[in-house]
Design a protein around this motif. Sequence first.
Motif, PDB file in Angstrom:
ATOM      1  N   PRO A 212      33.551  55.007  34.301  1.00 56.46           N
ATOM      2  CA  PRO A 212      33.982  53.532  34.433  1.00 56.46           C
ATOM      3  C   PRO A 212      33.380  52.694  33.511  1.00 56.46           C
ATOM      4  CG  PRO A 212      32.753  54.323  36.451  1.00 56.46           C
ATOM      5  CD  PRO A 212      33.043  55.433  35.827  1.00 56.46           C
ATOM      6  N   ARG A 213      34.069  51.890  33.196  1.00 53.98           N
ATOM      7  CA  ARG A 213      33.092  50.486  31.999  1.00 53.98           C
ATOM      8  C   ARG A 213      33.668  49.306  32.601  1.00 53.98           C
ATOM      9  NH1 ARG A 213      30.529  54.427  30.558  1.00 53.98           N
ATOM     10  NH2 ARG A 213      30.093  54.962  28.556  1.00 53.98           N
ATOM     11  N   ARG A 214      32.847  48.689  32.536  1.00 47.90           N
ATOM     12  CA  ARG A 214      33.239  46.933  32.746  1.00 47.90           C
ATOM     13  C   ARG A 214      34.160  46.524  31.539  1.00 47.90           C
ATOM     14  NH1 ARG A 214      29.728  43.722  32.610  1.00 47.90           N
ATOM     15  NH2 ARG A 214      27.778  44.742  31.883  1.00 47.90           N
ATOM     16  N   THR A 215      35.225  45.985  31.743  1.00 44.21           N
ATOM     17  CA  THR A 215      36.224  45.281  30.856  1.00 44.21           C
ATOM     18  C   THR A 215      35.747  44.030  30.530  1.00 44.21           C
ATOM     19  OG1 THR A 215      38.460  44.673  30.216  1.00 44.21           O
ATOM     20  CG2 THR A 215      37.632  44.458  32.775  1.00 44.21           C
ATOM     21  N   ALA A 216      35.586  43.646  28.971  1.00 49.36           N
ATOM     22  CA  ALA A 216      35.317  42.276  28.454  1.00 49.36           C
ATOM     23  C   ALA A 216      36.615  41.406  28.081  1.00 49.36           C
ATOM     24  CB  ALA A 216      34.468  42.594  27.243  1.00 49.36           C
ATOM     25  N   ARG A 217      37.771  42.141  28.106  1.00 54.34           N
ATOM     26  CA  ARG A 217      38.889  41.249  27.636  1.00 54.34           C
ATOM     27  C   ARG A 217      39.558  40.703  29.019  1.00 54.34           C
ATOM     28  NH1 ARG A 217      41.882  46.402  25.308  1.00 54.34           N
ATOM     29  NH2 ARG A 217      40.915  47.444  26.963  1.00 54.34           N
ATOM     30  N   HIS A 218      39.830  41.078  30.085  1.00 56.30           N
ATOM     31  CA  HIS A 218      40.240  40.516  31.318  1.00 56.30           C
ATOM     32  C   HIS A 218      39.266  40.271  32.197  1.00 56.30           C
ATOM     33  CE1 HIS A 218      43.984  41.733  29.142  1.00 56.30           C
ATOM     34  NE2 HIS A 218      43.512  43.107  29.197  1.00 56.30           N
ATOM     35  N   LYS A 219      38.297  39.877  32.186  1.00 54.30           N
ATOM     36  CA  LYS A 219      37.291  39.733  33.263  1.00 54.30           C
ATOM     37  C   LYS A 219      37.323  38.332  33.664  1.00 54.30           C
ATOM     38  CE  LYS A 219      33.172  38.169  30.362  1.00 54.30           C
ATOM     39  NZ  LYS A 219      31.852  38.426  29.721  1.00 54.30           N
ATOM     40  N   VAL A 220      36.962  38.166  34.931  1.00 52.30           N
ATOM     41  CA  VAL A 220      36.838  36.983  35.751  1.00 52.30           C
ATOM     42  C   VAL A 220      35.589  36.682  35.841  1.00 52.30           C
ATOM     43  CG1 VAL A 220      37.191  35.420  37.683  1.00 52.30           C
ATOM     44  CG2 VAL A 220      39.011  37.221  36.853  1.00 52.30           C
ATOM     45  N   VAL A 221      34.511  37.427  36.274  1.00 50.78           N
ATOM     46  CA  VAL A 221      33.097  37.190  36.392  1.00 50.78           C
ATOM     47  C   VAL A 221      32.408  38.142  35.443  1.00 50.78           C
ATOM     48  CG1 VAL A 221      31.250  37.002  38.145  1.00 50.78           C
ATOM     49  CG2 VAL A 221      33.548  36.341  38.729  1.00 50.78           C
ATOM     50  N   GLY A 222      32.146  39.486  35.901  1.00 50.25           N
ATOM     51  CA  GLY A 222      31.423  40.291  35.133  1.00 50.25           C
ATOM     52  C   GLY A 222      32.051  41.453  34.482  1.00 50.25           C
ATOM     53  N   GLY A 223      33.561  41.585  34.921  1.00 49.80           N
ATOM     54  CA  GLY A 223      34.472  42.628  34.549  1.00 49.80           C
ATOM     55  C   GLY A 223      34.401  43.930  35.254  1.00 49.80           C
ATOM     56  N   VAL A 224      33.851  43.749  36.478  1.00 52.62           N
ATOM     57  CA  VAL A 224      33.727  45.083  37.460  1.00 52.62           C
ATOM     58  C   VAL A 224      35.096  45.435  37.789  1.00 52.62           C
ATOM     59  CG1 VAL A 224      32.589  45.726  39.509  1.00 52.62           C
ATOM     60  CG2 VAL A 224      31.321  44.483  37.821  1.00 52.62           C
ATOM     61  N   CYS A 225      35.621  44.276  38.453  1.00 53.69           N
ATOM     62  CA  CYS A 225      37.117  44.771  39.103  1.00 53.69           C
ATOM     63  C   CYS A 225      38.162  45.107  37.730  1.00 53.69           C
ATOM     64  CB  CYS A 225      37.412  43.419  39.854  1.00 53.69           C
ATOM     65  SG  CYS A 225      36.380  43.035  41.214  1.00 53.69           S
ATOM     66  N   GLY A 226      38.102  44.215  36.881  1.00 52.63           N
ATOM     67  CA  GLY A 226      38.983  45.047  35.670  1.00 52.63           C
ATOM     68  C   GLY A 226      38.651  46.257  35.489  1.00 52.63           C
ATOM     69  N   GLY A 227      37.378  46.764  35.172  1.00 54.18           N
ATOM     70  CA  GLY A 227      37.189  48.127  34.881  1.00 54.18           C
ATOM     71  C   GLY A 227      37.163  49.247  35.835  1.00 54.18           C
ATOM     72  N   LEU A 228      37.232  48.644  37.104  1.00 52.08           N
ATOM     73  CA  LEU A 228      37.486  49.668  38.042  1.00 52.08           C
ATOM     74  C   LEU A 228      39.018  50.000  38.426  1.00 52.08           C
ATOM     75  CD1 LEU A 228      35.206  48.722  41.169  1.00 52.08           C
ATOM     76  CD2 LEU A 228      35.000  50.604  39.693  1.00 52.08           C
ATOM     77  N   GLY A 229      39.870  48.644  38.452  1.00 54.41           N
ATOM     78  CA  GLY A 229      41.381  48.699  38.138  1.00 54.41           C
ATOM     79  C   GLY A 229      41.766  49.791  37.057  1.00 54.41           C
ATOM     80  N   ARG A 230      41.291  49.559  35.740  1.00 53.36           N
ATOM     81  CA  ARG A 230      41.672  50.324  34.478  1.00 53.36           C
ATOM     82  C   ARG A 230      41.083  51.924  34.912  1.00 53.36           C
ATOM     83  NH1 ARG A 230      43.042  52.102  29.881  1.00 53.36           N
ATOM     84  NH2 ARG A 230      41.711  52.881  28.326  1.00 53.36           N
ATOM     85  N   TYR A 231      39.795  52.115  35.345  1.00 53.86           N
ATOM     86  CA  TYR A 231      39.384  53.473  35.949  1.00 53.86           C
ATOM     87  C   TYR A 231      40.188  54.063  36.710  1.00 53.86           C
ATOM     88  CZ  TYR A 231      36.103  57.456  37.246  1.00 53.86           C
ATOM     89  OH  TYR A 231      35.658  58.272  37.623  1.00 53.86           O
ATOM     90  N   CYS A 232      40.727  53.501  37.914  1.00 54.65           N
ATOM     91  CA  CYS A 232      41.485  54.159  39.103  1.00 54.65           C
ATOM     92  C   CYS A 232      43.132  54.074  38.724  1.00 54.65           C
ATOM     93  CB  CYS A 232      40.958  53.402  40.307  1.00 54.65           C
ATOM     94  SG  CYS A 232      39.145  53.782  40.765  1.00 54.65           S
ATOM     95  N   ASP A 233      43.375  53.344  37.812  1.00 62.00           N
ATOM     96  CA  ASP A 233      44.662  52.933  37.316  1.00 62.00           C
ATOM     97  C   ASP A 233      45.575  52.208  38.526  1.00 62.00           C
ATOM     98  OD1 ASP A 233      47.083  53.011  35.900  1.00 62.00           O
ATOM     99  OD2 ASP A 233      47.826  54.980  36.381  1.00 62.00           O
ATOM    100  N   VAL A 234      44.681  51.331  38.819  1.00 62.19           N
ATOM    101  CA  VAL A 234      45.192  50.277  39.873  1.00 62.19           C
ATOM    102  C   VAL A 234      45.114  48.827  39.807  1.00 62.19           C
ATOM    103  CG1 VAL A 234      44.674  49.462  42.309  1.00 62.19           C
ATOM    104  CG2 VAL A 234      44.373  51.948  41.658  1.00 62.19           C
ATOM    105  N   ASP A 235      46.008  48.065  39.805  1.00 62.79           N
ATOM    106  CA  ASP A 235      45.675  46.718  39.697  1.00 62.79           C
ATOM    107  C   ASP A 235      44.498  45.971  40.004  1.00 62.79           C
ATOM    108  OD1 ASP A 235      46.413  43.993  39.212  1.00 62.79           O
ATOM    109  OD2 ASP A 235      48.308  43.909  40.112  1.00 62.79           O
ATOM    110  N   PRO A 236      43.645  45.712  39.253  1.00 61.86           N
ATOM    111  CA  PRO A 236      42.487  45.009  39.535  1.00 61.86           C
ATOM    112  C   PRO A 236      42.565  43.860  40.464  1.00 61.86           C
ATOM    113  CG  PRO A 236      42.894  43.988  37.212  1.00 61.86           C
ATOM    114  CD  PRO A 236      44.046  45.331  37.792  1.00 61.86           C
ATOM    115  N   VAL A 237      43.773  43.247  40.644  1.00 58.46           N
ATOM    116  CA  VAL A 237      43.885  41.970  41.735  1.00 58.46           C
ATOM    117  C   VAL A 237      43.470  42.661  43.098  1.00 58.46           C
ATOM    118  CG1 VAL A 237      45.365  40.288  42.754  1.00 58.46           C
ATOM    119  CG2 VAL A 237      45.200  40.863  40.442  1.00 58.46           C
ATOM    120  N   ILE A 238      43.749  44.092  43.052  1.00 57.59           N
ATOM    121  CA  ILE A 238      43.459  44.711  44.623  1.00 57.59           C
ATOM    122  C   ILE A 238      42.022  44.568  44.742  1.00 57.59           C
ATOM    123  CG2 ILE A 238      43.780  46.566  46.035  1.00 57.59           C
ATOM    124  CD1 ILE A 238      46.290  47.298  44.466  1.00 57.59           C
ATOM    125  N   PHE A 239      41.305  44.808  43.657  1.00 59.20           N
ATOM    126  CA  PHE A 239      39.845  45.081  43.756  1.00 59.20           C
ATOM    127  C   PHE A 239      39.409  43.480  43.947  1.00 59.20           C
ATOM    128  CE2 PHE A 239      40.480  49.230  41.875  1.00 59.20           C
ATOM    129  CZ  PHE A 239      39.738  49.968  42.656  1.00 59.20           C
TER     130      PHE A 239
END
Length: 432
Positions: free
Chosen positions: A22-49
Amino acid sequence: MTQPTAPPTAPPPEHRFPPVLPRRTARHKVVGGVCGGLGRYCDVDPVIFRIAMGVLSVTGGIGLIFYGFAWLLIPLEGEEENEARRALSGRVDGAALVAVLLALLGCGLFLSMLGNDGTLAFSALLSLAVAGAAVWSRRRTAAAPDGGPRDAATAHAVAEAPPEAKAPPTPDSPSWWRDPIVKDGTTGPVATGYLWGPPDAAPSAAALPRDRRGAAPARRPRGPRGIAGFVLLLALVAGGLGTGLSWGSQPLGTSLQTGLACALAVFGLGLVVGSLLGRIGGGTILLTVVTSVLLVGASVLPKEISTQWMRTEWRPATAAAVAPQYRLGSGMATLDLGRVAVPPGKTVSTVAEVGAGRLRVVVPEDATVRIRARAGVGDVRLPGDPVNDVDVAPDRDRTRTLAPPAGAKPAGTLDLDLAVALGQVEVTRAAS
Protein backbone atom coordinates in the motif's frame (compact mmCIF):
# COMPACT_ATOMS: atom_id res chain seq x y z
CA MET A 1 -3.31 -1.86 -48.80
CA THR A 2 -3.74 -2.43 -45.12
CA GLN A 3 -3.53 0.44 -42.72
CA PRO A 4 -0.92 0.11 -39.97
CA THR A 5 -2.35 -0.58 -36.56
CA ALA A 6 -1.64 1.79 -33.71
CA PRO A 7 0.82 0.49 -31.13
CA PRO A 8 -0.73 -0.55 -27.83
CA THR A 9 -0.63 2.08 -25.15
CA ALA A 10 -0.20 1.60 -21.45
CA PRO A 11 -3.31 1.99 -19.35
CA PRO A 12 -3.54 5.09 -17.19
CA PRO A 13 -2.06 4.75 -13.70
CA GLU A 14 -5.53 4.83 -12.16
CA HIS A 15 -6.54 1.68 -14.10
CA ARG A 16 -3.45 -0.42 -13.61
CA PHE A 17 -3.36 -3.39 -11.28
CA PRO A 18 -3.11 -2.33 -7.61
CA PRO A 19 0.43 -2.21 -6.16
CA VAL A 20 1.94 -5.00 -4.11
CA LEU A 21 2.40 -2.77 -1.06
CA PRO A 22 0.00 0.00 0.00
CA ARG A 23 1.03 3.56 -0.75
CA ARG A 24 -0.62 6.82 0.20
CA THR A 25 -1.79 8.69 -2.86
CA ALA A 26 -0.85 12.31 -3.48
CA ARG A 27 -3.17 12.93 -6.45
CA HIS A 28 -6.59 12.31 -4.94
CA LYS A 29 -5.97 12.88 -1.25
CA VAL A 30 -8.32 14.70 1.09
CA VAL A 31 -6.19 14.80 4.26
CA GLY A 32 -3.20 12.47 4.17
CA GLY A 33 -3.99 10.23 1.18
CA VAL A 34 -4.54 7.13 3.35
CA CYS A 35 -8.05 6.29 2.13
CA GLY A 36 -7.11 6.94 -1.49
CA GLY A 37 -4.08 4.66 -1.20
CA LEU A 38 -6.09 1.92 0.51
CA GLY A 39 -8.77 2.18 -2.15
CA ARG A 40 -6.20 1.73 -4.93
CA TYR A 41 -4.45 -1.10 -3.07
CA CYS A 42 -7.69 -3.01 -2.44
CA ASP A 43 -9.32 -1.99 -5.76
CA VAL A 44 -12.21 -0.39 -3.86
CA ASP A 45 -13.75 3.06 -4.19
CA PRO A 46 -11.90 5.19 -1.58
CA VAL A 47 -15.21 6.83 -0.63
CA ILE A 48 -16.08 3.59 1.21
CA PHE A 49 -12.96 3.91 3.35
CA ARG A 50 -13.62 7.62 3.95
CA ILE A 51 -17.17 6.99 5.14
CA ALA A 52 -16.03 4.13 7.37
CA MET A 53 -13.22 6.26 8.85
CA GLY A 54 -15.65 9.08 9.57
CA VAL A 55 -18.15 6.79 11.29
CA LEU A 56 -15.45 5.01 13.30
CA SER A 57 -13.96 8.37 14.34
CA VAL A 58 -17.16 9.66 15.93
CA THR A 59 -18.20 6.31 17.47
CA GLY A 60 -15.21 5.58 19.66
CA GLY A 61 -12.16 7.16 17.99
CA ILE A 62 -10.96 3.92 16.34
CA GLY A 63 -10.99 5.58 12.92
CA LEU A 64 -8.71 8.39 14.09
CA ILE A 65 -6.31 5.92 15.72
CA PHE A 66 -6.08 3.82 12.55
CA TYR A 67 -5.77 6.87 10.27
CA GLY A 68 -3.04 8.46 12.39
CA PHE A 69 -0.88 5.32 12.53
CA ALA A 70 -1.51 4.55 8.84
CA TRP A 71 -0.38 8.07 7.95
CA LEU A 72 2.80 7.50 9.95
CA LEU A 73 3.62 3.99 8.69
CA ILE A 74 2.46 3.95 5.03
CA PRO A 75 4.86 5.86 2.74
CA LEU A 76 3.70 8.23 0.02
CA GLU A 77 3.69 6.94 -3.55
CA GLY A 78 7.08 7.48 -5.15
CA GLU A 79 8.87 7.53 -1.79
CA GLU A 80 10.51 4.83 0.29
CA GLU A 81 10.56 6.56 3.69
CA ASN A 82 7.44 6.90 5.81
CA GLU A 83 6.64 9.74 8.21
CA ALA A 84 7.53 7.67 11.29
CA ARG A 85 11.06 7.03 10.03
CA ARG A 86 11.53 10.71 9.24
CA ALA A 87 10.33 11.67 12.71
CA LEU A 88 12.68 9.17 14.40
CA SER A 89 15.60 10.57 12.42
CA GLY A 90 14.85 14.11 13.58
CA ARG A 91 13.14 15.39 10.42
CA VAL A 92 9.78 16.27 11.96
CA ASP A 93 7.35 18.16 9.74
CA GLY A 94 3.73 19.16 9.88
CA ALA A 95 2.43 15.90 8.40
CA ALA A 96 4.02 13.78 11.14
CA LEU A 97 2.71 16.09 13.86
CA VAL A 98 -0.83 15.99 12.49
CA ALA A 99 -0.69 12.18 12.25
CA VAL A 100 0.49 11.85 15.86
CA LEU A 101 -2.15 14.26 17.11
CA LEU A 102 -4.91 12.46 15.22
CA ALA A 103 -3.83 9.23 16.92
CA LEU A 104 -3.82 10.99 20.32
CA LEU A 105 -7.26 12.41 19.62
CA GLY A 106 -8.53 8.95 18.74
CA CYS A 107 -7.02 7.46 21.91
CA GLY A 108 -8.73 10.11 24.03
CA LEU A 109 -12.11 9.48 22.41
CA PHE A 110 -11.63 5.73 22.75
CA LEU A 111 -10.88 6.02 26.48
CA SER A 112 -13.97 8.18 26.94
CA MET A 113 -16.13 5.45 25.33
CA LEU A 114 -14.83 2.51 27.37
CA GLY A 115 -18.01 2.36 29.41
CA ASN A 116 -20.30 2.33 26.35
CA ASP A 117 -20.38 -1.32 25.31
CA GLY A 118 -22.93 -0.78 22.53
CA THR A 119 -20.82 1.85 20.75
CA LEU A 120 -17.64 -0.22 21.01
CA ALA A 121 -19.44 -3.32 19.70
CA PHE A 122 -20.76 -1.35 16.71
CA SER A 123 -17.26 0.02 15.98
CA ALA A 124 -15.76 -3.47 16.16
CA LEU A 125 -18.40 -4.94 13.81
CA LEU A 126 -17.98 -2.08 11.31
CA SER A 127 -14.18 -2.47 11.39
CA LEU A 128 -14.44 -6.20 10.72
CA ALA A 129 -16.93 -5.64 7.89
CA VAL A 130 -14.73 -3.06 6.12
CA ALA A 131 -11.58 -5.15 6.61
CA GLY A 132 -13.33 -8.26 5.28
CA ALA A 133 -14.64 -6.42 2.22
CA ALA A 134 -11.18 -4.99 1.50
CA VAL A 135 -9.49 -8.40 1.79
CA TRP A 136 -12.14 -10.04 -0.41
CA SER A 137 -11.78 -7.35 -3.08
CA ARG A 138 -7.99 -7.62 -2.97
CA ARG A 139 -8.08 -11.39 -3.46
CA ARG A 140 -10.75 -11.16 -6.14
CA THR A 141 -8.76 -8.80 -8.32
CA ALA A 142 -5.39 -10.49 -7.74
CA ALA A 143 -4.27 -12.67 -10.64
CA ALA A 144 -0.51 -12.98 -10.19
CA PRO A 145 1.29 -13.59 -6.90
CA ASP A 146 3.85 -10.91 -7.67
CA GLY A 147 1.27 -8.22 -8.31
CA GLY A 148 1.70 -8.24 -12.10
CA PRO A 149 -0.93 -7.53 -14.77
CA ARG A 150 -4.11 -9.57 -14.88
CA ASP A 151 -3.63 -11.20 -18.30
CA ALA A 152 -1.08 -11.61 -21.11
CA ALA A 153 -2.64 -8.91 -23.30
CA THR A 154 -2.27 -6.32 -20.56
CA ALA A 155 1.30 -7.45 -19.88
CA HIS A 156 2.17 -7.11 -23.59
CA ALA A 157 0.58 -3.67 -23.75
CA VAL A 158 2.51 -2.49 -20.73
CA ALA A 159 5.79 -3.92 -22.04
CA GLU A 160 5.39 -2.35 -25.52
CA ALA A 161 4.23 1.01 -24.24
CA PRO A 162 6.58 3.94 -24.80
CA PRO A 163 8.20 5.51 -21.78
CA GLU A 164 6.24 8.15 -19.95
CA ALA A 165 6.94 11.76 -20.79
CA LYS A 166 9.04 13.61 -18.26
CA ALA A 167 8.95 17.26 -17.36
CA PRO A 168 11.83 19.49 -18.53
CA PRO A 169 14.58 20.31 -16.02
CA THR A 170 14.24 23.18 -13.59
CA PRO A 171 15.04 26.63 -14.97
CA ASP A 172 18.25 27.13 -12.96
CA SER A 173 19.78 23.73 -13.70
CA PRO A 174 22.51 23.46 -16.43
CA SER A 175 21.41 21.95 -19.76
CA TRP A 176 22.97 21.79 -23.20
CA TRP A 177 20.18 23.48 -25.10
CA ARG A 178 20.38 26.56 -22.89
CA ASP A 179 24.17 26.95 -23.31
CA PRO A 180 24.70 27.86 -27.00
CA ILE A 181 28.04 26.91 -28.52
CA VAL A 182 30.02 29.79 -30.04
CA LYS A 183 32.62 29.68 -32.81
CA ASP A 184 35.61 28.91 -30.60
CA GLY A 185 33.92 25.76 -29.22
CA THR A 186 33.07 27.19 -25.82
CA THR A 187 29.62 27.84 -24.43
CA GLY A 188 28.15 31.29 -24.16
CA PRO A 189 26.33 32.88 -21.25
CA VAL A 190 23.39 31.04 -19.77
CA ALA A 191 20.08 32.17 -21.21
CA THR A 192 17.41 33.49 -18.94
CA GLY A 193 14.59 31.29 -20.25
CA TYR A 194 13.76 28.03 -21.97
CA LEU A 195 14.13 27.86 -25.74
CA TRP A 196 10.99 25.74 -25.71
CA GLY A 197 8.43 24.47 -23.25
CA PRO A 198 6.79 26.29 -20.40
CA PRO A 199 7.65 29.89 -19.52
CA ASP A 200 10.79 30.29 -17.45
CA ALA A 201 11.00 31.98 -14.11
CA ALA A 202 12.08 35.57 -13.83
CA PRO A 203 15.87 36.01 -14.29
CA SER A 204 17.93 36.62 -11.22
CA ALA A 205 19.70 39.90 -10.64
CA ALA A 206 23.13 38.29 -11.08
CA ALA A 207 22.24 37.15 -14.63
CA LEU A 208 21.17 40.63 -15.79
CA PRO A 209 23.55 43.30 -17.09
CA ARG A 210 24.53 45.99 -14.64
CA ASP A 211 22.51 48.66 -16.40
CA ARG A 212 19.37 46.51 -16.02
CA ARG A 213 19.77 45.77 -12.32
CA GLY A 214 17.18 47.66 -10.29
CA ALA A 215 16.17 47.96 -6.71
CA ALA A 216 15.54 45.02 -4.41
CA PRO A 217 12.51 42.92 -5.34
CA ALA A 218 9.27 43.69 -3.59
CA ARG A 219 8.29 41.65 -0.59
CA ARG A 220 6.06 38.70 -1.12
CA PRO A 221 2.48 39.10 0.04
CA ARG A 222 1.80 37.66 3.45
CA GLY A 223 0.21 34.23 3.62
CA PRO A 224 -3.12 33.41 5.17
CA ARG A 225 -3.58 34.33 8.77
CA GLY A 226 -3.37 31.65 11.40
CA ILE A 227 -6.56 30.10 12.75
CA ALA A 228 -5.22 29.23 16.22
CA GLY A 229 -7.25 31.90 18.01
CA PHE A 230 -10.47 30.94 16.28
CA VAL A 231 -9.89 27.23 17.00
CA LEU A 232 -9.15 27.96 20.67
CA LEU A 233 -12.36 30.01 21.00
CA LEU A 234 -14.45 27.25 19.41
CA ALA A 235 -12.79 24.62 21.63
CA LEU A 236 -13.59 26.62 24.78
CA VAL A 237 -17.20 27.08 23.68
CA ALA A 238 -17.59 23.39 22.78
CA GLY A 239 -15.98 22.24 26.03
CA GLY A 240 -18.11 24.58 28.12
CA LEU A 241 -21.33 23.49 26.38
CA GLY A 242 -20.50 19.78 26.69
CA THR A 243 -19.68 20.08 30.38
CA GLY A 244 -22.56 22.42 31.21
CA LEU A 245 -25.26 20.35 29.50
CA SER A 246 -24.21 17.17 31.34
CA TRP A 247 -23.25 18.74 34.69
CA GLY A 248 -26.47 18.12 36.57
CA SER A 249 -27.37 14.71 35.15
CA GLN A 250 -24.03 12.89 34.94
CA PRO A 251 -21.20 12.06 37.37
CA LEU A 252 -18.23 14.39 37.54
CA GLY A 253 -15.97 12.17 35.44
CA THR A 254 -18.55 11.69 32.68
CA SER A 255 -19.34 15.40 32.57
CA LEU A 256 -15.66 16.33 32.28
CA GLN A 257 -15.12 13.67 29.63
CA THR A 258 -17.99 15.08 27.57
CA GLY A 259 -16.62 18.60 27.64
CA LEU A 260 -13.01 17.60 27.01
CA ALA A 261 -14.04 15.29 24.17
CA CYS A 262 -15.94 18.15 22.51
CA ALA A 263 -12.93 20.45 22.88
CA LEU A 264 -10.59 17.75 21.59
CA ALA A 265 -12.79 17.20 18.55
CA VAL A 266 -12.61 20.93 17.75
CA PHE A 267 -8.81 20.92 18.14
CA GLY A 268 -8.55 17.86 15.87
CA LEU A 269 -10.72 19.51 13.21
CA GLY A 270 -8.64 22.66 13.50
CA LEU A 271 -5.42 20.69 12.98
CA VAL A 272 -6.86 19.02 9.89
CA VAL A 273 -7.94 22.37 8.43
CA GLY A 274 -4.61 23.91 9.40
CA SER A 275 -2.71 21.10 7.67
CA LEU A 276 -4.69 21.68 4.48
CA LEU A 277 -4.01 25.43 4.63
CA GLY A 278 -0.39 24.97 5.66
CA ARG A 279 -0.93 26.89 8.91
CA ILE A 280 -0.25 24.59 11.89
CA GLY A 281 0.51 26.49 15.07
CA GLY A 282 2.61 25.14 17.91
CA GLY A 283 0.16 26.52 20.47
CA THR A 284 -2.72 24.55 18.99
CA ILE A 285 -0.63 21.37 19.04
CA LEU A 286 0.33 21.94 22.68
CA LEU A 287 -3.28 22.59 23.72
CA THR A 288 -4.38 19.45 21.90
CA VAL A 289 -1.84 17.33 23.79
CA VAL A 290 -2.84 18.92 27.13
CA THR A 291 -6.53 18.31 26.40
CA SER A 292 -5.80 14.67 25.56
CA VAL A 293 -3.96 14.21 28.85
CA LEU A 294 -6.84 15.81 30.77
CA LEU A 295 -9.32 13.56 29.00
CA VAL A 296 -7.33 10.50 30.01
CA GLY A 297 -7.32 11.74 33.61
CA ALA A 298 -11.07 12.39 33.56
CA SER A 299 -11.73 8.90 32.22
CA VAL A 300 -10.19 7.29 35.33
CA LEU A 301 -12.25 9.27 37.84
CA PRO A 302 -14.61 7.03 39.85
CA LYS A 303 -18.20 7.10 38.64
CA GLU A 304 -19.43 7.54 42.23
CA ILE A 305 -18.19 11.16 42.38
CA SER A 306 -21.08 13.50 41.62
CA THR A 307 -21.07 17.15 40.61
CA GLN A 308 -23.02 18.37 43.67
CA TRP A 309 -21.44 18.74 47.13
CA MET A 310 -23.89 17.84 49.92
CA ARG A 311 -24.03 17.27 53.68
CA THR A 312 -26.06 14.22 54.71
CA GLU A 313 -26.77 12.54 58.05
CA TRP A 314 -28.48 9.17 58.52
CA ARG A 315 -29.84 8.36 62.02
CA PRO A 316 -31.70 5.01 62.19
CA ALA A 317 -33.31 4.49 65.60
CA THR A 318 -33.71 0.69 65.59
CA ALA A 319 -32.02 -2.31 64.10
CA ALA A 320 -34.96 -2.81 61.72
CA ALA A 321 -34.58 0.78 60.47
CA VAL A 322 -30.97 0.23 59.33
CA ALA A 323 -30.99 0.32 55.52
CA PRO A 324 -28.95 -2.21 53.55
CA GLN A 325 -27.08 0.57 51.76
CA TYR A 326 -26.28 4.28 52.15
CA ARG A 327 -24.74 6.30 49.31
CA LEU A 328 -23.57 9.86 48.67
CA GLY A 329 -21.87 11.19 45.54
CA SER A 330 -19.80 14.06 46.93
CA GLY A 331 -19.84 15.74 50.33
CA MET A 332 -19.86 15.01 54.06
CA ALA A 333 -21.88 11.99 55.22
CA THR A 334 -22.53 10.83 58.79
CA LEU A 335 -24.03 7.43 59.63
CA ASP A 336 -25.05 7.54 63.30
CA LEU A 337 -25.77 4.03 64.63
CA GLY A 338 -25.16 4.95 68.28
CA ARG A 339 -28.82 4.48 69.29
CA VAL A 340 -29.26 1.15 67.46
CA ALA A 341 -29.68 -1.74 69.89
CA VAL A 342 -28.72 -4.99 68.18
CA PRO A 343 -30.47 -7.99 69.85
CA PRO A 344 -28.13 -10.64 71.23
CA GLY A 345 -27.35 -13.36 68.74
CA LYS A 346 -28.44 -11.18 65.76
CA THR A 347 -26.29 -9.59 63.03
CA VAL A 348 -27.16 -6.31 61.30
CA SER A 349 -25.27 -5.57 58.07
CA THR A 350 -25.09 -2.35 56.04
CA VAL A 351 -22.95 -0.71 53.35
CA ALA A 352 -22.02 3.00 53.28
CA GLU A 353 -20.28 4.60 50.28
CA VAL A 354 -19.15 8.13 49.45
CA GLY A 355 -17.66 9.13 46.09
CA ALA A 356 -15.57 12.09 47.22
CA GLY A 357 -15.51 13.64 50.68
CA ARG A 358 -15.75 12.25 54.20
CA LEU A 359 -17.67 9.32 55.67
CA ARG A 360 -18.09 9.33 59.46
CA VAL A 361 -19.71 6.33 61.17
CA VAL A 362 -20.74 6.18 64.85
CA VAL A 363 -21.18 2.62 66.21
CA PRO A 364 -22.97 1.48 69.42
CA GLU A 365 -20.84 1.20 72.54
CA ASP A 366 -22.05 -2.27 73.59
CA ALA A 367 -22.10 -4.14 70.24
CA THR A 368 -19.49 -6.24 68.52
CA VAL A 369 -18.57 -4.42 65.28
CA ARG A 370 -16.88 -5.99 62.26
CA ILE A 371 -15.47 -3.27 60.01
CA ARG A 372 -14.04 -3.32 56.54
CA ALA A 373 -13.07 0.22 55.46
CA ARG A 374 -11.60 1.11 52.06
CA ALA A 375 -10.34 4.35 50.51
CA GLY A 376 -9.29 4.60 46.87
CA VAL A 377 -7.14 7.64 47.63
CA GLY A 378 -7.31 8.96 51.18
CA ASP A 379 -7.21 7.92 54.84
CA VAL A 380 -8.96 5.36 57.07
CA ARG A 381 -9.25 6.05 60.83
CA LEU A 382 -10.59 3.42 63.25
CA PRO A 383 -11.05 3.45 67.05
CA GLY A 384 -7.71 3.15 68.80
CA ASP A 385 -5.70 5.03 66.15
CA PRO A 386 -3.54 7.97 67.34
CA VAL A 387 -5.26 11.33 67.39
CA ASN A 388 -4.54 13.63 64.42
CA ASP A 389 -2.76 10.80 62.61
CA VAL A 390 -3.74 11.36 58.98
CA ASP A 391 -2.02 9.09 56.48
CA VAL A 392 -3.21 9.75 52.92
CA ALA A 393 -2.30 6.96 50.50
CA PRO A 394 -3.81 5.09 47.56
CA ASP A 395 -5.67 1.79 47.96
CA ARG A 396 -6.18 1.92 51.72
CA ASP A 397 -7.99 -1.22 52.97
CA ARG A 398 -8.35 -2.00 56.68
CA THR A 399 -10.31 -4.71 58.47
CA ARG A 400 -10.91 -4.81 62.22
CA THR A 401 -13.29 -6.33 64.76
CA LEU A 402 -14.23 -4.12 67.74
CA ALA A 403 -15.14 -6.05 70.87
CA PRO A 404 -17.61 -4.54 73.34
CA PRO A 405 -16.09 -2.89 76.40
CA ALA A 406 -15.75 -4.85 79.62
CA GLY A 407 -18.92 -4.92 81.68
CA ALA A 408 -21.24 -4.03 78.79
CA LYS A 409 -24.57 -5.76 78.35
CA PRO A 410 -24.65 -8.63 75.84
CA ALA A 411 -25.55 -7.44 72.35
CA GLY A 412 -25.52 -8.62 68.80
CA THR A 413 -23.04 -7.99 65.95
CA LEU A 414 -22.90 -5.05 63.57
CA ASP A 415 -21.28 -5.76 60.18
CA LEU A 416 -20.13 -2.61 58.32
CA ASP A 417 -18.72 -2.29 54.78
CA LEU A 418 -17.45 1.29 54.32
CA ALA A 419 -15.89 2.79 51.19
CA VAL A 420 -14.72 6.20 49.93
CA ALA A 421 -13.29 6.69 46.46
CA LEU A 422 -11.52 9.96 47.32
CA GLY A 423 -11.44 11.19 50.90
CA GLN A 424 -11.55 9.84 54.47
CA VAL A 425 -13.38 7.10 56.40
CA GLU A 426 -13.68 7.58 60.15
CA VAL A 427 -15.27 5.17 62.68
CA THR A 428 -15.90 6.17 66.31
CA ARG A 429 -17.67 4.65 69.33
CA ALA A 430 -20.76 6.35 70.70
CA ALA A 431 -20.26 8.12 74.00
CA SER A 432 -21.74 6.35 77.05
